[in-house]
Each structure stands twice: as C-alpha cells, then as structure tokens.
Design a protein around this motif. Sequence first.
Motif, mmCIF file in Angstrom:
data_model
loop_
_atom_site.group_PDB
_atom_site.id
_atom_site.type_symbol
_atom_site.label_atom_id
_atom_site.label_comp_id
_atom_site.label_asym_id
_atom_site.label_seq_id
_atom_site.Cartn_x
_atom_site.Cartn_y
_atom_site.Cartn_z
ATOM 1 N N LEU A 1 0.853 -1.182 0.000
ATOM 2 C CA LEU A 1 0.000 0.000 0.000
ATOM 3 C C LEU A 1 0.888 1.230 0.000
ATOM 4 O O LEU A 1 1.828 1.322 0.785
ATOM 5 C CB LEU A 1 -0.901 0.005 1.235
ATOM 6 C CG LEU A 1 -1.856 -1.189 1.400
ATOM 7 C CD1 LEU A 1 -2.633 -1.049 2.695
ATOM 8 C CD2 LEU A 1 -2.810 -1.285 0.226
ATOM 9 N N THR A 2 0.596 2.173 -0.871
ATOM 10 C CA THR A 2 1.452 3.359 -0.979
ATOM 11 C C THR A 2 0.889 4.558 -0.232
ATOM 12 O O THR A 2 1.616 5.261 0.442
ATOM 13 C CB THR A 2 1.673 3.723 -2.458
ATOM 14 O OG1 THR A 2 0.390 3.851 -3.110
ATOM 15 C CG2 THR A 2 2.476 2.644 -3.160
ATOM 16 N N SER A 3 -0.425 4.787 -0.360
ATOM 17 C CA SER A 3 -1.014 5.925 0.351
ATOM 18 C C SER A 3 -2.489 5.671 0.594
ATOM 19 O O SER A 3 -3.131 4.904 -0.130
ATOM 20 C CB SER A 3 -0.831 7.229 -0.435
ATOM 21 O OG SER A 3 -1.698 7.260 -1.548
ATOM 22 N N HIS A 4 -3.003 6.340 1.601
ATOM 23 C CA HIS A 4 -4.402 6.168 1.989
ATOM 24 C C HIS A 4 -5.352 6.514 0.847
ATOM 25 O O HIS A 4 -6.333 5.803 0.596
ATOM 26 C CB HIS A 4 -4.697 7.061 3.205
ATOM 27 C CG HIS A 4 -6.137 7.141 3.565
ATOM 28 N ND1 HIS A 4 -6.859 6.029 3.952
ATOM 29 C CD2 HIS A 4 -7.008 8.190 3.596
ATOM 30 C CE1 HIS A 4 -8.105 6.393 4.221
ATOM 31 N NE2 HIS A 4 -8.224 7.687 4.005
ATOM 32 N N SER A 5 -5.067 7.563 0.124
ATOM 33 C CA SER A 5 -5.978 8.034 -0.922
ATOM 34 C C SER A 5 -6.062 7.077 -2.103
ATOM 35 O O SER A 5 -7.037 7.104 -2.862
ATOM 36 C CB SER A 5 -5.541 9.420 -1.418
ATOM 37 O OG SER A 5 -4.224 9.364 -1.941
ATOM 38 N N GLU A 6 -5.053 6.209 -2.265
ATOM 39 C CA GLU A 6 -5.028 5.317 -3.418
ATOM 40 C C GLU A 6 -5.635 3.944 -3.136
ATOM 41 O O GLU A 6 -5.743 3.116 -4.036
ATOM 42 C CB GLU A 6 -3.587 5.146 -3.909
ATOM 43 C CG GLU A 6 -2.973 6.433 -4.445
ATOM 44 C CD GLU A 6 -1.533 6.248 -4.874
ATOM 45 O OE1 GLU A 6 -1.036 5.114 -4.837
ATOM 46 O OE2 GLU A 6 -0.890 7.251 -5.230
ATOM 47 N N VAL A 7 -6.030 3.685 -1.895
ATOM 48 C CA VAL A 7 -6.586 2.382 -1.555
ATOM 49 C C VAL A 7 -8.011 2.271 -2.084
ATOM 50 O O VAL A 7 -8.839 3.153 -1.880
ATOM 51 C CB VAL A 7 -6.582 2.164 -0.029
ATOM 52 C CG1 VAL A 7 -7.270 0.852 0.329
ATOM 53 C CG2 VAL A 7 -5.159 2.157 0.499
ATOM 54 N N THR A 8 -8.284 1.198 -2.795
ATOM 55 C CA THR A 8 -9.616 0.941 -3.322
ATOM 56 C C THR A 8 -10.114 -0.408 -2.806
ATOM 57 O O THR A 8 -9.354 -1.186 -2.211
ATOM 58 C CB THR A 8 -9.602 0.906 -4.859
ATOM 59 O OG1 THR A 8 -8.802 -0.219 -5.283
ATOM 60 C CG2 THR A 8 -9.018 2.189 -5.433
ATOM 61 N N GLU A 9 -11.387 -0.679 -3.032
ATOM 62 C CA GLU A 9 -11.941 -1.970 -2.628
ATOM 63 C C GLU A 9 -11.212 -3.102 -3.337
ATOM 64 O O GLU A 9 -10.964 -4.165 -2.751
ATOM 65 C CB GLU A 9 -13.435 -2.016 -2.942
ATOM 66 C CG GLU A 9 -14.253 -1.014 -2.116
ATOM 67 C CD GLU A 9 -15.733 -1.084 -2.432
ATOM 68 O OE1 GLU A 9 -16.260 -2.198 -2.564
ATOM 69 O OE2 GLU A 9 -16.356 -0.016 -2.552
#
Length: 347
Positions: free
Chosen positions: A166-174
């Motif tokens: 995981l790189t960043s919170h904003s890039e996390v998807t389902e």
Amino acid sequence: MMRMEVTFRRKVLAILLCVGLVGCASSEPEPKEFDGSLYAGKPVDSLTNEEPPKTEMEAITRGDTALGNKNYDLALYEYLRSLSFPDATHQNKTLYTVGRIHSAKGNFPLAEKAFMKALEFDENDVKSLEELGMLYTKQGLTPEGRTYFFRAINADQVRLNNPDLLTSHSEVTEETLKNLPYDSNSPYRSYMGLGILSDVDNNNDIAKRYYERALEINPNSTQAMINLGYSHYMSGNYYLAQRITNRALKREPDNEKALNNLALIYIALGDNRQALNIFKRNMTTPEALNNVGYFLLIRGKADEAIPFFQQAIDKNPSYYKVANENLERALSEVRLDKVEPIETTKS
C-alpha cells in the motif's frame, strides 16, 4: 629432593589451573547495569529478594511468571533485566511486551518508546507497528495512527511475500484490499483501525471493506462486527446493520456499544419503543427516554422527540438539565417549522 620438586610442580600446576578457571569464568558475558529508562513503578529494591538472573532466558521466564501473576512492576523489571545481557537475542519481543504493559497501564510515552526500540531490532515487526497505530489513534493523532496501521499491513505483506504494498491512503480501493493476501496472523486490528478512520472521514464503503477483511482474519472479533454494523447504519443500510449488530450481541449480550447502536438502528427504522427498551438495558429509564428524544431530534423529528423529553423529566424532576435543554430545543424547532417563510418583494 626429587619428592620436593614434584610437590612444588603440583602446587604450581594447581595455581595455574585455578587461574585458568577463574579466567574462563570472567570471560563469560556479564550483564550490563540495569537501564531504568523504560521502567516506571515501585522502587526496584522492593520488588524481589531473589538472586539476579544469570541469563536472558531466566530473566524472561521470571518476567512471564510475574506477568501471569499480574505483578506488572516485577514483570517490567525482569523483562528489562533480560535486555542487559550482551548476548541477548530476544530484545524485539521483550520490548514489545514491555510496550504492551505500559500501554495497559496508560503510560503512553513509555509504551511508545518501547515499541520504537523494538522496531530498531526489526523494522518489520508487525505487532509493534500495529500497537503504535493504536496508541496514536487513541490520543487523537490520526495521521500518525493511519501511517503505522499502513506500515503494519505492509510489513505483513512482506511476511507473505507480496511485492504489492500500500502506498497511500488516498489510493486504496476496494479492489486493492481484495487482492491483499492474509492469514490468521495478519494484523486485523490495523484493518479495523483503518476502517474506523475511514468512517470518520465518511468513506463508509471502503470502511466496510476494512472491517470485512478484519473479520476474515479474525471471525470472532465482536468489535469488528459492531463497527461493520455501524458503518452500514451510517450508509442507511438499516436492516443489514440490524442483522450484523444482532450477531455481535449473540456473542456479547451486554456489549454497551452494540446495544446503543441497535437502539439507533431501531430509531432510524421508526420503532422508537423498541429503541427505548434497548437503551433501558444499560441505563436508567430517564436516561433512556432522553436518549431516544435526542436521537429523534438530531434526525429532524423534533415533534416526536418532545414526548420523550417530557417523560424523562416527569420520571425524575431532578433529572440533569440536559433533558430540559433538549426539550427547549425541540420546542423551538417545532415553533420554527410552523413559521411560514417570508416572501421577498420582487423589484
């Protein structure tokens, strides 16, 4: 003469042998002086009369025994003594345990210090990373908490040989979460923590995925069930929220948070009396009446809230002023609703 010379040689040999043995004994690693920078508790002189431990494992075993007996100060002392041996090899796990004890005692600064020291021995220590995430989140330091929850999950991905971190919170998807491998040792509390933070940010859909992953890792987590149910409540999925919350209550019938959430769900479904009965399971009747009224009020149903506030006051005239204040607020909102809007004069 010959006999005297033999005797002399034997004495010299004995002296040399003695010196050799002493030399061997002195070459064994001696423990360093006790470092009290991670200790907080009773004076160490009052904790034990036993001889000092001779090895790291002896000190750890003593610490485990003290911890089992809930003698937390002695446990801390023994664990910290185990770190003083130059040939120690269990520093990472020991410091994690020290951090857990400090955290349980509410000494967050020392808990943080212990977990940070544990990471010096293993930067991918999932448990210490997760504990730091929880520690910061409890103190309202949500950016730091989120960072360490992510680090814990990434460290777990390293353990599971997954190169996609995981790189960043904003890039996390389902889809991202769905593709992350896991097993029963994965940090479910980190997923749950990120779910809570996502709910706070009103990202309910991704929050649900975090909770579901936490439950996949640990199906027995009542807290994850409660959080998942509440997230569905926040999204307006009331019947699904009801089913999930009832599942949590089957596991823990007296769980206060689950009961409160279920009451909120019934209010959302329009069953105010059932909500009142649930609130009454863990609070007084006046408090329960006030609660139903309050949640109706914030849902924009001031007219329905008024009778509940009035009953709360009637049940206990000396009831805290909150019920009276809520009643005044509800009455005010009802009066405002009855005022016809003022027409503006068009030029």
